[in-house]
Design a protein around this motif. Structure first.
Motif, PDB file in Angstrom:
ATOM      1  N   SER A 140       0.838  -1.194   0.000  1.00 43.70           N
ATOM      2  CA  SER A 140       0.000   0.000   0.000  1.00 43.70           C
ATOM      3  C   SER A 140       0.875   1.246   0.000  1.00 43.70           C
ATOM      4  CB  SER A 140      -0.908   0.009   1.236  1.00 43.70           C
ATOM      5  OG  SER A 140      -1.555   1.255   1.400  1.00 43.70           O
ATOM      6  N   SER A 141       0.390   2.284  -0.660  1.00 42.66           N
ATOM      7  CA  SER A 141       1.125   3.551  -0.682  1.00 42.66           C
ATOM      8  C   SER A 141       1.161   4.204   0.706  1.00 42.66           C
ATOM      9  CB  SER A 141       0.475   4.512  -1.686  1.00 42.66           C
ATOM     10  OG  SER A 141      -0.884   4.767  -1.340  1.00 42.66           O
ATOM     11  N   LYS A 142       0.333   3.717   1.630  1.00 43.71           N
ATOM     12  CA  LYS A 142       0.378   4.248   2.996  1.00 43.71           C
ATOM     13  C   LYS A 142       1.731   3.987   3.648  1.00 43.71           C
ATOM     14  CE  LYS A 142      -4.607   3.603   3.682  1.00 43.71           C
ATOM     15  NZ  LYS A 142      -5.665   2.876   4.429  1.00 43.71           N
ATOM     16  N   LEU A 143       2.417   2.960   3.174  1.00 43.81           N
ATOM     17  CA  LEU A 143       3.743   2.656   3.699  1.00 43.81           C
ATOM     18  C   LEU A 143       4.777   3.686   3.246  1.00 43.81           C
ATOM     19  CD1 LEU A 143       3.705  -1.210   3.247  1.00 43.81           C
ATOM     20  CD2 LEU A 143       4.052  -0.028   5.410  1.00 43.81           C
ATOM     21  N   PHE A 144       4.421   4.508   2.252  1.00 42.20           N
ATOM     22  CA  PHE A 144       5.361   5.533   1.771  1.00 42.20           C
ATOM     23  C   PHE A 144       5.506   6.671   2.775  1.00 42.20           C
ATOM     24  CE2 PHE A 144       3.984   4.322  -2.827  1.00 42.20           C
ATOM     25  CZ  PHE A 144       4.562   3.077  -2.654  1.00 42.20           C
ATOM     26  N   ASN A 145       4.692   6.627   3.829  1.00 41.19           N
ATOM     27  CA  ASN A 145       4.794   7.646   4.878  1.00 41.19           C
ATOM     28  C   ASN A 145       5.838   7.285   5.928  1.00 41.19           C
ATOM     29  OD1 ASN A 145       2.684   9.259   3.778  1.00 41.19           O
ATOM     30  ND2 ASN A 145       1.164   7.908   4.717  1.00 41.19           N
ATOM     31  N   SER A 146       6.639   6.259   5.623  1.00 42.89           N
ATOM     32  CA  SER A 146       7.702   5.821   6.541  1.00 42.89           C
ATOM     33  C   SER A 146       7.141   5.496   7.921  1.00 42.89           C
ATOM     34  CB  SER A 146       8.811   6.877   6.644  1.00 42.89           C
ATOM     35  OG  SER A 146       9.454   7.060   5.403  1.00 42.89           O
ATOM     36  N   LEU A 147       6.225   4.546   7.955  1.00 48.11           N
ATOM     37  CA  LEU A 147       5.599   4.147   9.205  1.00 48.11           C
ATOM     38  C   LEU A 147       6.607   3.455  10.129  1.00 48.11           C
ATOM     39  CD1 LEU A 147       2.289   2.608   7.779  1.00 48.11           C
ATOM     40  CD2 LEU A 147       2.623   4.916   8.675  1.00 48.11           C
ATOM     41  N   THR A 148       6.275   3.408  11.400  1.00 48.40           N
ATOM     42  CA  THR A 148       7.106   2.705  12.378  1.00 48.40           C
ATOM     43  C   THR A 148       6.550   1.306  12.604  1.00 48.40           C
ATOM     44  OG1 THR A 148       7.766   4.731  13.516  1.00 48.40           O
ATOM     45  CG2 THR A 148       7.934   2.676  14.751  1.00 48.40           C
ATOM     46  N   SER A 149       7.399   0.307  12.485  1.00 44.91           N
ATOM     47  CA  SER A 149       6.995  -1.069  12.776  1.00 44.91           C
ATOM     48  C   SER A 149       7.049  -1.288  14.280  1.00 44.91           C
ATOM     49  CB  SER A 149       7.929  -2.063  12.081  1.00 44.91           C
ATOM     50  OG  SER A 149       7.740  -3.359  12.606  1.00 44.91           O
ATOM     51  N   TYR A 150       5.909  -1.599  14.873  1.00 40.90           N
ATOM     52  CA  TYR A 150       5.871  -1.847  16.303  1.00 40.90           C
ATOM     53  C   TYR A 150       6.300  -3.276  16.642  1.00 40.90           C
ATOM     54  CZ  TYR A 150       3.697   2.660  16.893  1.00 40.90           C
ATOM     55  OH  TYR A 150       3.465   4.021  16.898  1.00 40.90           O
ATOM     56  N   PHE A 151       6.453  -4.099  15.628  1.00 38.59           N
ATOM     57  CA  PHE A 151       6.966  -5.451  15.847  1.00 38.59           C
ATOM     58  C   PHE A 151       8.491  -5.452  15.808  1.00 38.59           C
ATOM     59  CE2 PHE A 151       8.459  -9.607  14.428  1.00 38.59           C
ATOM     60  CZ  PHE A 151       7.822 -10.446  15.317  1.00 38.59           C
ATOM     61  N   TYR A 152       9.048  -4.852  14.744  1.00 41.77           N
ATOM     62  CA  TYR A 152      10.506  -4.827  14.606  1.00 41.77           C
ATOM     63  C   TYR A 152      11.146  -3.647  15.339  1.00 41.77           C
ATOM     64  CZ  TYR A 152       9.861  -8.375  11.011  1.00 41.77           C
ATOM     65  OH  TYR A 152       9.530  -9.528  10.343  1.00 41.77           O
ATOM     66  N   GLU A 153      10.291  -2.750  15.853  1.00 41.92           N
ATOM     67  CA  GLU A 153      10.756  -1.595  16.627  1.00 41.92           C
ATOM     68  C   GLU A 153      11.740  -0.748  15.826  1.00 41.92           C
ATOM     69  OE1 GLU A 153      12.376  -3.494  20.070  1.00 41.92           O
ATOM     70  OE2 GLU A 153      10.427  -3.780  21.026  1.00 41.92           O
ATOM     71  N   ARG A 154      11.357  -0.443  14.609  1.00 49.57           N
ATOM     72  CA  ARG A 154      12.179   0.410  13.754  1.00 49.57           C
ATOM     73  C   ARG A 154      11.283   1.132  12.760  1.00 49.57           C
ATOM     74  NH1 ARG A 154      12.472  -1.800   8.722  1.00 49.57           N
ATOM     75  NH2 ARG A 154      12.154  -4.055   8.490  1.00 49.57           N
ATOM     76  N   LYS A 155      11.816   2.190  12.203  1.00 46.95           N
ATOM     77  CA  LYS A 155      11.091   2.951  11.196  1.00 46.95           C
ATOM     78  C   LYS A 155      11.292   2.318   9.830  1.00 46.95           C
ATOM     79  CE  LYS A 155      10.203   7.769   9.906  1.00 46.95           C
ATOM     80  NZ  LYS A 155      10.633   9.169  10.093  1.00 46.95           N
ATOM     81  N   MET A 156      10.202   2.139   9.101  1.00 44.40           N
ATOM     82  CA  MET A 156      10.269   1.561   7.756  1.00 44.40           C
ATOM     83  C   MET A 156      10.409   2.711   6.754  1.00 44.40           C
ATOM     84  SD  MET A 156       7.382  -1.428   8.102  1.00 44.40           S
ATOM     85  CE  MET A 156       6.099  -0.312   8.717  1.00 44.40           C
ATOM     86  N   ASN A 157      11.634   3.142   6.558  1.00 38.92           N
ATOM     87  CA  ASN A 157      11.892   4.331   5.744  1.00 38.92           C
ATOM     88  C   ASN A 157      11.577   4.108   4.271  1.00 38.92           C
ATOM     89  OD1 ASN A 157      12.951   6.125   7.792  1.00 38.92           O
ATOM     90  ND2 ASN A 157      14.756   4.806   7.865  1.00 38.92           N
TER      91      ASN A 157
END
Length: 452
Positions: free
Chosen positions: A225-242
């Motif tokens: 999804s293009s919503k991931l282009f907002n660099s969301l934070t993964s609460y599972f991996y505890e990192r930002k998905m840049n």
């Protein structure tokens, strides 16, 4: 004052708004059927891990609780009780869902496992024996290559057993169930069952949440999804998905790279298993898990080394990985093209979120072995403790319930599911190429896209 009013005055009540405030690791409350429980300390030793409780902290989790726990679990709740939920309400969907689950329980479906596991274990033993025999007893190249493919099919079947044993006891008791998990998971495939349970429980609880479901977090390689282009934070991996210039480059062609990458997706599972086992996170039976992984990394390299030359060794490994890639594709088909959302899951819409974020794969009964029962993914997400042998029988009831409440029940063929996944990836890929949303670019990006 009436007796009823006196009893009510003596009881402690809190509102849903107050409950929501207790949503942190050091202050974790949940509500189940109108009763509020403080599970702050219990979360650390919760058999399903602390992530499911953290993801649903401060919420009514009744539907998730009944989905994941047998009736015997209710007796353990009283020690955590703190108050009653004064504005507790049940939606019509939840009422029907809980009734259906209770009906299955009365029929004993959760205890009737059939003989599928026995046949699967026999099939796995056959695959393993033939693959080993093909390498040790033959000098022919095509036999060695075929043995690599059989090893891949063995890993797929091991994956189905590992999956089922994580949801319910597939063997005669919990000790044998644990033995089956470690043998089929750690020893046979090199993947930590502890890692899988941690990952998979988070996926089930937050099905298709872009920032809470690890099964949708494949940046920088894939974005559904293009919503991931907002660099969301993964609460599972505890990192930002840049979403940076590298992510944009990879994602722009993800519909072409999807299947090739799936051929080697197992490498990521190896890495994730090792990272968890070497981390400071809580891993039950860590030593047992590590020893199981070591067993795999002893027998598999020895088997590969027995082949006559490096050419055949590489092809054997490739065949093993590529065939297993079918299973990685299967996991993606059930969710990649379904509805997604951003944010924490909400306990009150459990049924809705599971049906909206999941897709069934239609197939004849004789193909059930190939899909491991998970072609009935909607049924599995709604009733995760139910043995796979019952999914085909209950699917009409689930379909009817979805129709009653105007909820999606998507069931398509294996081919159609692949087409839908390809289109989802292609749509996001084209959106990633949208230069009206600038991302810092490098020379590689510009060179690749010079001619469109």
């Amino acid at each position: 004052m009436s007796i009823a009013n006196v009893e009510r005055a003596e009881k402690k009540y809190i509102s849903t708004e107050e409950l929501r405030k207790h949503n942190k690791a050091d202050d974790l409350w949940i509500a189940i059927q109108g009763k509020v429980y403080d599970v702050t300390h219990w979360a650390k030793i919760h058999p399903g891990g602390e992530l499911p409780l953290l993801n649903l902290a401060g919420l009514d989790v009744t539907d998730a609780f009944v989905a994941y726990h047998p009736g015997s679990a209710w007796k353990y709740l009283d020690r955590f009780f703190v108050a009653y939920l004064q504005d507790y309400q049940i939606s019509e969907v939840s009422k029907d869902y809980r009734k259906l689950l209770a009906d299955f329980s009365r029929l004993g479906l959760f205890e009737k496992k059939g003989h599928g596991v026995f046949f699967s274990l026999c099939f796995m033993l056959l695959l393993f024996s033939v693959a080993i025999y093909g390498i040790l007893a033959s000098e022919k190249f095509w036999v060695h290559l075929l043995s690599g493919g059989l090893m891949g099919f063995l890993w797929i079947q091991s994956g189905w057993i590992g999956h089922d044993s994580g949801h319910y006891i597939v063997m005669i008791n919990s000790s044998f169930n644990r033995f089956a998990q470690v043998v089929t998971g750690n020893c046979m495939t090199g993947i930590s069952i502890g890692w899988w349970k941690r990952n998979h429980n988070a996926h089930h609880i937050a099905c298709n949440s872009l920032d809470f479901d690890p099964d949708l977090q494949h940046m920088p390689l894939f974005a559904v999804s293009s919503k991931l282009f907002n660099s969301l934070t993964s609460y599972f991996y505890e990192r930002k998905m840049n979403f940076d210039r590298f992510s944009r480059l990879f994602i722009s062609y993800q519909h072409y790279t999807f299947y090739p990458v799936m051929c080697f997706a197992r490498i990521n599972l190896f890495a994730q298993s090792v990272l968890l086992l070497l981390s400071n996170k809580t891993v039950p039976n860590r030593v047992q898990e590590i020893l199981g992984i070591i067993v795999f990394w002893i027998w598999y390299p020895i088997l590969v080394w027995y082949l006559p030359n490096w050419y055949e060794r590489l092809l054997f490994v490739f065949a093993s990985f590529a065939i297993t890639g079918i299973q990685h594709v299967q996991f993606c088909l059930n969710h990649f093209s379904a509805s997604v959302y951003v944010g924490k899951p909400c306990g009150n819409d459990w049924f809705q979120k599971q049906t909206m974020g999941t897709i069934d794969i239609a197939c004849p009964p004789w193909m059930d072995w190939f899909h491991g029962g998970l072609q009935f993914q909607i049924e599995h997400h709604l009733f995760p403790r139910l043995p796979r042998c019952h999914f085909r029988n209950i699917s009409p009831l689930v379909r009817e319930l979805c129709k009653k409440h105007n909820l999606p029940y998507t069931s398509v063929s294996f081919w159609e599911a692949n087409v839908m996944t390809f289109k989802t990836l292609r749509t996001a890929a084209l959106q990633a190429r949208d230069f009206t949303k600038p991302i810092p670019k490098n020379l590689v990006w510009e060179a690749v896209n010079t001619h469109g």
